[in-house]
Design an enzyme around this catalytic site. Structure first.
Site, PDB file in Angstrom:
ATOM      1  N   CYS A 119       0.828  -1.210   0.000  1.00 28.89           N
ATOM      2  CA  CYS A 119       0.000   0.000   0.000  1.00 28.89           C
ATOM      3  C   CYS A 119       0.862   1.259   0.000  1.00 28.89           C
ATOM      4  O   CYS A 119       1.243   1.770   1.068  1.00 28.89           O
ATOM      5  CB  CYS A 119      -0.907   0.013   1.222  1.00 28.89           C
ATOM      6  N   GLU A 122      -1.693   6.639  -3.512  1.00 30.10           N
ATOM      7  CA  GLU A 122      -2.902   7.332  -3.048  1.00 30.10           C
ATOM      8  C   GLU A 122      -3.443   8.152  -4.214  1.00 30.10           C
ATOM      9  O   GLU A 122      -2.731   8.344  -5.209  1.00 30.10           O
ATOM     10  CB  GLU A 122      -2.566   8.250  -1.862  1.00 30.10           C
ATOM     11  N   SER A 127       2.719   8.532  -9.149  1.00 34.90           N
ATOM     12  CA  SER A 127       4.146   8.588  -9.511  1.00 34.90           C
ATOM     13  C   SER A 127       4.943   9.339  -8.452  1.00 34.90           C
ATOM     14  O   SER A 127       6.072   8.973  -8.120  1.00 34.90           O
ATOM     15  CB  SER A 127       4.304   9.282 -10.868  1.00 34.90           C
ATOM     16  N   ILE A 152      -4.979  -0.816  -4.922  1.00 28.62           N
ATOM     17  CA  ILE A 152      -4.168  -1.823  -4.227  1.00 28.62           C
ATOM     18  C   ILE A 152      -4.464  -3.230  -4.758  1.00 28.62           C
ATOM     19  O   ILE A 152      -5.571  -3.753  -4.590  1.00 28.62           O
ATOM     20  CB  ILE A 152      -4.385  -1.748  -2.692  1.00 28.62           C
ATOM     21  N   GLN A 330      -3.921  -8.343 -34.244  1.00 24.65           N
ATOM     22  CA  GLN A 330      -3.919  -7.997 -35.671  1.00 24.65           C
ATOM     23  C   GLN A 330      -3.713  -9.247 -36.534  1.00 24.65           C
ATOM     24  O   GLN A 330      -4.382  -9.428 -37.551  1.00 24.65           O
ATOM     25  CB  GLN A 330      -2.795  -6.974 -35.933  1.00 24.65           C
ATOM     26  N   GLU A 357       3.783  -0.531 -10.736  1.00 19.19           N
ATOM     27  CA  GLU A 357       5.158  -0.628 -10.209  1.00 19.19           C
ATOM     28  C   GLU A 357       6.038   0.494 -10.771  1.00 19.19           C
ATOM     29  O   GLU A 357       7.225   0.295 -11.023  1.00 19.19           O
ATOM     30  CB  GLU A 357       5.779  -2.003 -10.529  1.00 19.19           C
TER      31      GLU A 357
HETATM   32  N1  CAA Z   1      16.551   2.052  -3.119  1.00 18.03           N
HETATM   33  C1  CAA Z   1      16.822   2.649  -1.926  1.00 18.03           C
HETATM   34  N2  CAA Z   1      16.657   3.990  -1.709  1.00 18.03           N
HETATM   35  C2  CAA Z   1      16.224   4.726  -2.748  1.00 18.03           C
HETATM   36  C3  CAA Z   1      15.926   4.177  -4.003  1.00 18.03           C
HETATM   37  C4  CAA Z   1      16.116   2.769  -4.192  1.00 18.03           C
HETATM   38  N3  CAA Z   1      15.864   2.172  -5.350  1.00 18.03           N
HETATM   39  N4  CAA Z   1      15.493   5.141  -4.833  1.00 18.03           N
HETATM   40  C5  CAA Z   1      15.514   6.288  -4.140  1.00 18.03           C
HETATM   41  N5  CAA Z   1      15.952   6.025  -2.877  1.00 18.03           N
HETATM   42  C6  CAA Z   1      16.176   7.022  -1.793  1.00 18.03           C
HETATM   43  C7  CAA Z   1      17.081   8.124  -2.303  1.00 18.03           C
HETATM   44  O1  CAA Z   1      18.448   7.776  -2.144  1.00 18.03           O
HETATM   45  C8  CAA Z   1      16.684   9.298  -1.417  1.00 18.03           C
HETATM   46  O2  CAA Z   1      17.303   9.178  -0.163  1.00 18.03           O
HETATM   47  P1  CAA Z   1      18.273  10.370   0.382  1.00 18.03           P
HETATM   48  O3  CAA Z   1      17.397  11.604   0.373  1.00 18.03           O
HETATM   49  O4  CAA Z   1      18.648   9.904   1.754  1.00 18.03           O
HETATM   50  O5  CAA Z   1      19.386  10.448  -0.581  1.00 18.03           O
HETATM   51  C9  CAA Z   1      15.189   9.048  -1.202  1.00 18.03           C
HETATM   52  O6  CAA Z   1      14.962   7.655  -1.459  1.00 18.03           O
HETATM   53  C10 CAA Z   1      14.322   9.908  -2.117  1.00 18.03           C
HETATM   54  O7  CAA Z   1      14.680   9.599  -3.435  1.00 18.03           O
HETATM   55  P2  CAA Z   1      14.324  10.563  -4.653  1.00 18.03           P
HETATM   56  O8  CAA Z   1      14.771  11.955  -4.325  1.00 18.03           O
HETATM   57  O9  CAA Z   1      14.838   9.929  -5.897  1.00 18.03           O
HETATM   58  O10 CAA Z   1      12.718  10.532  -4.633  1.00 18.03           O
HETATM   59  P3  CAA Z   1      11.653  11.236  -5.566  1.00 18.03           P
HETATM   60  O11 CAA Z   1      10.587  11.793  -4.698  1.00 18.03           O
HETATM   61  O12 CAA Z   1      12.313  12.163  -6.533  1.00 18.03           O
HETATM   62  O13 CAA Z   1      10.974  10.004  -6.353  1.00 18.03           O
HETATM   63  C11 CAA Z   1      10.677   8.318  -8.033  1.00 18.03           C
HETATM   64  C12 CAA Z   1      11.647   9.202  -7.225  1.00 18.03           C
HETATM   65  C13 CAA Z   1      11.583   7.344  -8.764  1.00 18.03           C
HETATM   66  C14 CAA Z   1       9.866   9.096  -9.043  1.00 18.03           C
HETATM   67  C15 CAA Z   1       9.736   7.526  -7.053  1.00 18.03           C
HETATM   68  O14 CAA Z   1       8.812   8.388  -6.440  1.00 18.03           O
HETATM   69  C16 CAA Z   1       8.963   6.431  -7.742  1.00 18.03           C
HETATM   70  O15 CAA Z   1       9.503   5.335  -7.966  1.00 18.03           O
HETATM   71  N6  CAA Z   1       7.668   6.666  -8.077  1.00 18.03           N
HETATM   72  C17 CAA Z   1       6.816   5.634  -8.606  1.00 18.03           C
HETATM   73  C18 CAA Z   1       6.079   4.960  -7.505  1.00 18.03           C
HETATM   74  C19 CAA Z   1       5.695   3.566  -7.882  1.00 18.03           C
HETATM   75  O16 CAA Z   1       6.470   2.818  -8.471  1.00 18.03           O
HETATM   76  N7  CAA Z   1       4.496   3.161  -7.502  1.00 18.03           N
HETATM   77  C20 CAA Z   1       4.068   1.831  -7.749  1.00 18.03           C
HETATM   78  C21 CAA Z   1       2.989   1.484  -6.816  1.00 18.03           C
HETATM   79  S1  CAA Z   1       3.089  -0.165  -6.278  1.00 18.03           S
HETATM   80  C22 CAA Z   1       2.367  -1.128  -7.453  1.00 18.03           C
HETATM   81  O17 CAA Z   1       2.054  -0.727  -8.531  1.00 18.03           O
HETATM   82  C23 CAA Z   1       2.269  -2.529  -7.022  1.00 18.03           C
HETATM   83  C24 CAA Z   1       1.043  -3.196  -7.408  1.00 18.03           C
HETATM   84  O18 CAA Z   1       0.117  -3.296  -6.624  1.00 18.03           O
HETATM   85  C25 CAA Z   1       0.971  -3.840  -8.728  1.00 18.03           C
END
Ligand code: CAA
Length: 377
Positions: A119, A122, A127, A152, A330, A357
């Site tokens: 979860c 929201e 994104s 979810i 197709q 994801e």
């Molecule tokens: N592993 C560990 N830490 C990580 C990381 C990773 N892969 N990626 C980022 N971080 C950490 C960063 O190092 C940073 O930490 P510090 O500030 O200490 O350096 C912190 O997390 C924040 O990182 P960002 O500044 O990169 O974060 P952001 O706000 O700019 O967001 C983003 C980046 C890639 C866009 C992220 O928000 C994202 O992946 N968004 C998509 C969300 C998503 O995938 N949702 C899917 C929902 S789940 C689903 O779909 C499952 C289902 O039910 C099918």
């Protein structure tokens, strides 16, 4: 593929042909999920593939897990994705949980007696996951959760929910991960989404209204939730990629078989070069996707950073699934568009793979940020 992977694939092929395939048209039509199928997969060891045997898992690698999910997806994306998301939930508990959390929550999940749900999203934080608004307020002995999670996977059928909620400042640093069990007072489920695809896999709102979660259900500690979620998604993007490869492969299999038997202008339609080129491109793109998924898994299995390659794999495999399933419809022509054949379902199931994801636009953001880092150092 190694010997073990060939064995896993063959075991799953038999299981899916007997237990899943006969129901898929009906279950897609009426949006039915069958818990007995999931539990049967668990009995065969496929619901906790990557978890150590100590907690009831199969102790397999992500490379093995990708082969297995690919095979399940050839018959049902809905079940493959249920296993994929539940696997991600287990990985979170296994990687970040205490010994007590692992022994309490993992065995039922690895056995396939229970399903896990993740979860994060929201209505105003999809994104931009770091903008989530669900709150977790500290109280005596735990936290009070308030908020609504959207879209979810397995909402309502899962028993264990990993919930990202805000315990502190705005942005990604104020987020904490919690384990919340179905049946906890204050946890309820909102509307079940009416979806284009993945129709045998329920997707629901998960609602928290003054929901008390004991302190012992916090994962790692306050403020670590965003990193927990991102690290989990690095693995989830491998497994979703594997699901996409399985779906694409099945669409190609059906296209080749059909085009070899369908005759027009006195030839099997396979003999027309226009279609041969389409199918050659499909086969090539599927193999490229499979190799990327396996490479992302191999890097993870060998303890190497895989973030960029996991995003490559998710992006390539899911865009390929959309293209391949569209081309497959197709190739079959009129019947491809009807429910007489499963191709139109495959095309509907493919679309959301480009969204979940992390949308494929988010994958490009992740890749571009890594490129910048690599070129700046
Ligand atoms: N592993 C560990 N830490 C990580 C990381 C990773 N892969 N990626 C980022 N971080 C950490 C960063 O190092 C940073 O930490 P510090 O500030 O200490 O350096 C912190 O997390 C924040 O990182 P960002 O500044 O990169 O974060 P952001 O706000 O700019 O967001 C983003 C980046 C890639 C866009 C992220 O928000 C994202 O992946 N968004 C998509 C969300 C998503 O995938 N949702 C899917 C929902 S789940 C689903 O779909 C499952 C289902 O039910 C099918």
């Amino acid at each position: 593929m190694n010997e073990l992977q060939v064995e896993l694939k063959s075991q799953l092929e038999k299981f899916c042909l007997a237990k899943i395939e006969p129901h898929m048209e009906h279950d897609d039509e009426v949006e039915e999920f069958r818990m007995d199928i999931f539990t049967d997969l668990g009995n065969l060891g496929f619901c906790g593939m990557t978890i150590p045997e100590t907690y009831g898992g199969a102790g397999l690698s992500y490379q093995d897990c990708a082969v297995a999910l690919e095979e399940i997806a050839k018959y049902s994306v809905s079940y493959s994705v249920t296993v994929s998301v539940s696997t991600m939930v287990q990985a979170i508990i296994n990687d970040f949980g205490t010994e007590k959390q692992k022994t309490t929550f993992l065995p039922a999940l690895t056995a396939g007696q229970e399903i896990g749900a993740f979860c994060l999203s929201e209505s105003s934080a999809g994104s931009d996951a770091g903008a989530l608004k669900t709150t977790a307020k500290k109280t005596e002995g735990g936290y009070i959760l308030n908020g609504t999670k959207m879209w979810i996977t397995s909402g309502g059928i899962a028993k264990t929910y990993i919930v990202m909620a805000r315990t502190g400042e705005a942005g990604s640093k104020g987020i904490t991960a919690f384990i919340v069990r179905d049946g906890t007072p204050g946890l309820s489920f909102g509307k079940k989404e009416k979806k284009m695809g993945w129709r045998a896999s329920p997707t629901r709102e998960v609602i928290f209204e003054n929901c008390f979660v004991p302190e012992e259900n916090i994962l790692i500690g306050e403020g670590q939730g965003f990193k927990v979620a991102m690290a989990a998604l690095d693995k989830g993007r491998i497994t979703i990629g594997a699901v996409a490869v399985g779906l694409s492969q099945r669409a190609l299999d059906e296209s080749v078989k059909y085009s070899l038997t369908r005759h027009q202008f006195n030839h099997a339609i396979f003999e027309f070069q226009g279609l041969q080129f389409m199918m050659a491109d499909m086969a090539c793109e599927i193999e490229a996707s499979r190799l990327l998924v396996q490479e992302a898994a191999r890097l993870y299995d060998s303890g190497k950073p895989n973030q960029k390659i996991a995003s490559f794999a998710k992006l390539k495999a899911t865009d390929t699934a959309m293209k391949v399933t569209t081309d497959a419809v197709q190739i079959l022509g009129g019947v491809g568009y009807t429910r007489e054949y499963p191709l139109e379902r495959f095309m509907r199931d493919a679309k959301v793979l480009q969204i979940v994801e992390g949308t494929n636009q988010v994958q490009r953001v992740v890749i571009a940020r890594q490129l910048k880092k690599e070129y700046q150092t």
